[in-house]
Motif scaffolding. Sequence first.
Motif, PDB file in Angstrom:
ATOM      1  N   GLN A  43     -13.316 -11.638  38.173  1.00 50.37           N
ATOM      2  CA  GLN A  43     -12.895 -13.010  37.873  1.00 50.37           C
ATOM      3  C   GLN A  43     -14.032 -13.802  37.238  1.00 50.37           C
ATOM      4  N   HIS A  44     -15.249 -13.630  37.750  1.00 52.06           N
ATOM      5  CA  HIS A  44     -16.381 -14.382  37.223  1.00 52.06           C
ATOM      6  C   HIS A  44     -16.664 -14.006  35.765  1.00 52.06           C
ATOM      7  N   PHE A  45     -16.605 -12.723  35.442  1.00 54.76           N
ATOM      8  CA  PHE A  45     -16.904 -12.270  34.089  1.00 54.76           C
ATOM      9  C   PHE A  45     -15.656 -12.178  33.218  1.00 54.76           C
ATOM     10  N   ASN A  46     -14.526 -12.672  33.721  1.00 58.70           N
ATOM     11  CA  ASN A  46     -13.272 -12.679  32.977  1.00 58.70           C
ATOM     12  C   ASN A  46     -12.867 -11.267  32.548  1.00 58.70           C
ATOM     13  N   HIS A  47     -13.055 -10.305  33.455  1.00 61.71           N
ATOM     14  CA  HIS A  47     -12.681  -8.919  33.197  1.00 61.71           C
ATOM     15  C   HIS A  47     -11.288  -8.668  33.766  1.00 61.71           C
ATOM     16  N   THR A  48     -10.282  -9.087  33.031  1.00 62.55           N
ATOM     17  CA  THR A  48      -8.909  -8.957  33.512  1.00 62.55           C
ATOM     18  C   THR A  48      -8.309  -7.592  33.197  1.00 62.55           C
ATOM     19  N   GLU A  49      -8.894  -6.876  32.224  1.00 64.89           N
ATOM     20  CA  GLU A  49      -8.360  -5.571  31.836  1.00 64.89           C
ATOM     21  C   GLU A  49      -9.487  -4.541  31.795  1.00 64.89           C
ATOM     22  N   GLY A  50      -9.086  -3.289  31.650  1.00 61.06           N
ATOM     23  CA  GLY A  50     -10.070  -2.218  31.516  1.00 61.06           C
ATOM     24  C   GLY A  50     -10.555  -1.698  32.861  1.00 61.06           C
ATOM     25  N   VAL A  51     -11.456  -0.721  32.775  1.00 61.85           N
ATOM     26  CA  VAL A  51     -12.012  -0.083  33.969  1.00 61.85           C
ATOM     27  C   VAL A  51     -13.282  -0.811  34.394  1.00 61.85           C
ATOM     28  N   HIS A  52     -13.358  -1.172  35.665  1.00 67.66           N
ATOM     29  CA  HIS A  52     -14.539  -1.838  36.210  1.00 67.66           C
ATOM     30  C   HIS A  52     -14.855  -1.238  37.577  1.00 67.66           C
ATOM     31  N   VAL A  53     -16.165  -1.135  37.851  1.00 65.56           N
ATOM     32  CA  VAL A  53     -16.612  -0.396  39.029  1.00 65.56           C
ATOM     33  C   VAL A  53     -17.671  -1.191  39.779  1.00 65.56           C
ATOM     34  N   LEU A  54     -17.532  -1.242  41.092  1.00 64.02           N
ATOM     35  CA  LEU A  54     -18.528  -1.823  41.987  1.00 64.02           C
ATOM     36  C   LEU A  54     -19.037  -0.692  42.882  1.00 64.02           C
ATOM     37  N   GLN A  55     -20.352  -0.486  42.920  1.00 66.45           N
ATOM     38  CA  GLN A  55     -20.927   0.629  43.660  1.00 66.45           C
ATOM     39  C   GLN A  55     -22.061   0.154  44.566  1.00 66.45           C
ATOM     40  N   GLU A  56     -22.142   0.801  45.720  1.00 70.09           N
ATOM     41  CA  GLU A  56     -23.231   0.522  46.655  1.00 70.09           C
ATOM     42  C   GLU A  56     -23.901   1.832  47.035  1.00 70.09           C
ATOM     43  N   LEU A  57     -25.226   1.841  46.996  1.00 76.25           N
ATOM     44  CA  LEU A  57     -26.022   2.999  47.374  1.00 76.25           C
ATOM     45  C   LEU A  57     -26.876   2.614  48.571  1.00 76.25           C
ATOM     46  N   SER A  58     -26.667   3.293  49.699  1.00 77.04           N
ATOM     47  CA  SER A  58     -27.450   3.056  50.908  1.00 77.04           C
ATOM     48  C   SER A  58     -28.156   4.347  51.290  1.00 77.04           C
ATOM     49  N   VAL A  59     -29.478   4.269  51.482  1.00 78.39           N
ATOM     50  CA  VAL A  59     -30.283   5.461  51.732  1.00 78.39           C
ATOM     51  C   VAL A  59     -31.285   5.191  52.845  1.00 78.39           C
ATOM     52  N   CYS A  60     -31.421   6.143  53.750  1.00 79.61           N
ATOM     53  CA  CYS A  60     -32.535   6.128  54.702  1.00 79.61           C
ATOM     54  C   CYS A  60     -33.262   7.462  54.589  1.00 79.61           C
ATOM     55  N   GLU A  61     -34.583   7.403  54.605  1.00 74.78           N
ATOM     56  CA  GLU A  61     -35.415   8.590  54.506  1.00 74.78           C
ATOM     57  C   GLU A  61     -36.289   8.706  55.749  1.00 74.78           C
ATOM     58  N   TRP A  62     -36.459   9.934  56.222  1.00 76.19           N
ATOM     59  CA  TRP A  62     -37.248  10.187  57.425  1.00 76.19           C
ATOM     60  C   TRP A  62     -38.279  11.256  57.149  1.00 76.19           C
ATOM     61  N   ASP A  63     -39.545  10.948  57.418  1.00 76.74           N
ATOM     62  CA  ASP A  63     -40.636  11.903  57.300  1.00 76.74           C
ATOM     63  C   ASP A  63     -40.789  12.596  58.652  1.00 76.74           C
ATOM     64  N   SER A  64     -40.539  13.892  58.690  1.00 76.90           N
ATOM     65  CA  SER A  64     -40.561  14.615  59.961  1.00 76.90           C
ATOM     66  C   SER A  64     -41.951  14.715  60.559  1.00 76.90           C
ATOM     67  N   ASP A  65     -42.994  14.516  59.761  1.00 80.86           N
ATOM     68  CA  ASP A  65     -44.363  14.624  60.256  1.00 80.86           C
ATOM     69  C   ASP A  65     -44.876  13.287  60.788  1.00 80.86           C
ATOM     70  N   THR A  66     -44.706  12.236  60.023  1.00 77.61           N
ATOM     71  CA  THR A  66     -45.216  10.919  60.416  1.00 77.61           C
ATOM     72  C   THR A  66     -44.184  10.094  61.170  1.00 77.61           C
ATOM     73  N   ASP A  67     -42.919  10.550  61.147  1.00 78.07           N
ATOM     74  CA  ASP A  67     -41.798   9.829  61.744  1.00 78.07           C
ATOM     75  C   ASP A  67     -41.563   8.475  61.063  1.00 78.07           C
TER      76      ASP A  67
END
Length: 337
Positions: free
Chosen positions: A99-123
């Motif tokens: 609605q904000h960008f007036n994208h009434t037609e076509g393909v539009h995508v909203l994506q979220e990337l959530s990542v957690c990393e764990w170092d097994s040596d230093t924790d």
Amino acid sequence: MMELIYLLVLFQTTHSVKHSLTYFLTSSSGLQNFPRFVAVSKVDGVPVGYCDSSKKTAEPRQDWVQKLKEEEPEHVQWHIQNCLDAIHDFQRDLDQFRQHFNHTEGVHVLQELSVCEWDSDTDEIIGYQQLGYDGEDILSVDTKTVKWKFTEKAAFFKQKRDKDKARLIFNTNFLTHYCPQWLKQYIVYGRRYLLRKDRPSVSLLQKTPSSAVSCHATGFYPDRALMFWSKDGEEIHEGVEHGEILPNHDGTFQMTVDLNVSSAEDWRRYHCVFQFVGAEDRIITELDQAAIRTNRVSSSVSHALIAIGVVLIFLVFPVFLAVITVCVLRRRRRRNG
């Protein structure tokens, strides 16, 4: 609890390894025959869970995840509930951006990337989250200051998110607490699969005599690996081009590193080196012209094919000529008869 104790004992006898749990959430509009919301979770690049707006449930993607589901059902129930919540939240946010960008037609995508990393040596635990719309970054979560970070394109979105303190706190806790805890659980249940090491098969490839020589490694796991060219035992960078690590259909990985080398040089001085990160053993492949695989036809093979062709011509042509002669004689006999 006993499994977590086992996990700590396990990593005391192994190299320091960084593991990651990644969640990809996608909400889309304008796509035919595709769910409007899809969520995929991966551990060290291996798919472990799936959810979409059509099925509206969390599905395990590995046998050992199914075992986790049976022994700790609350783990899966949490993912199911959050999948249902995310379907509604992401569709609402996507509609606001459209609605904000007036994208009434076509393909539009909203994506979220959530990542957690764990170092097994230093924790050490590292968590981060990013939101993007139509391929452009919108905002991210700063887990240290517990604040949103917005790009210029999402200025209109800032006021709304700034008021949503509960969501910010939830996301921060998820990245720094729940996500790492589940990551360790996944590694315990899937240790035989996730902690294995599959050595690759390495090949030398070249398209034409003037093109670069490619050192191609495939079938290795995990993807924490490096490959380079060396000359006289020393790593070189000039004339070398590194490719990305890519997934194979069977869950393993492949990578390529190219070398531009002069035909006048002694190729035996060059070697392709493959090595897992943190490991001491290496797979070393000598640059041997005889071992290079190519789709071009060598001159010796070409000469042989030409010789075979000539022989066939001399063998087949007399038979062909005789057949024509017989046909002509038969026609003459019919006319004269």
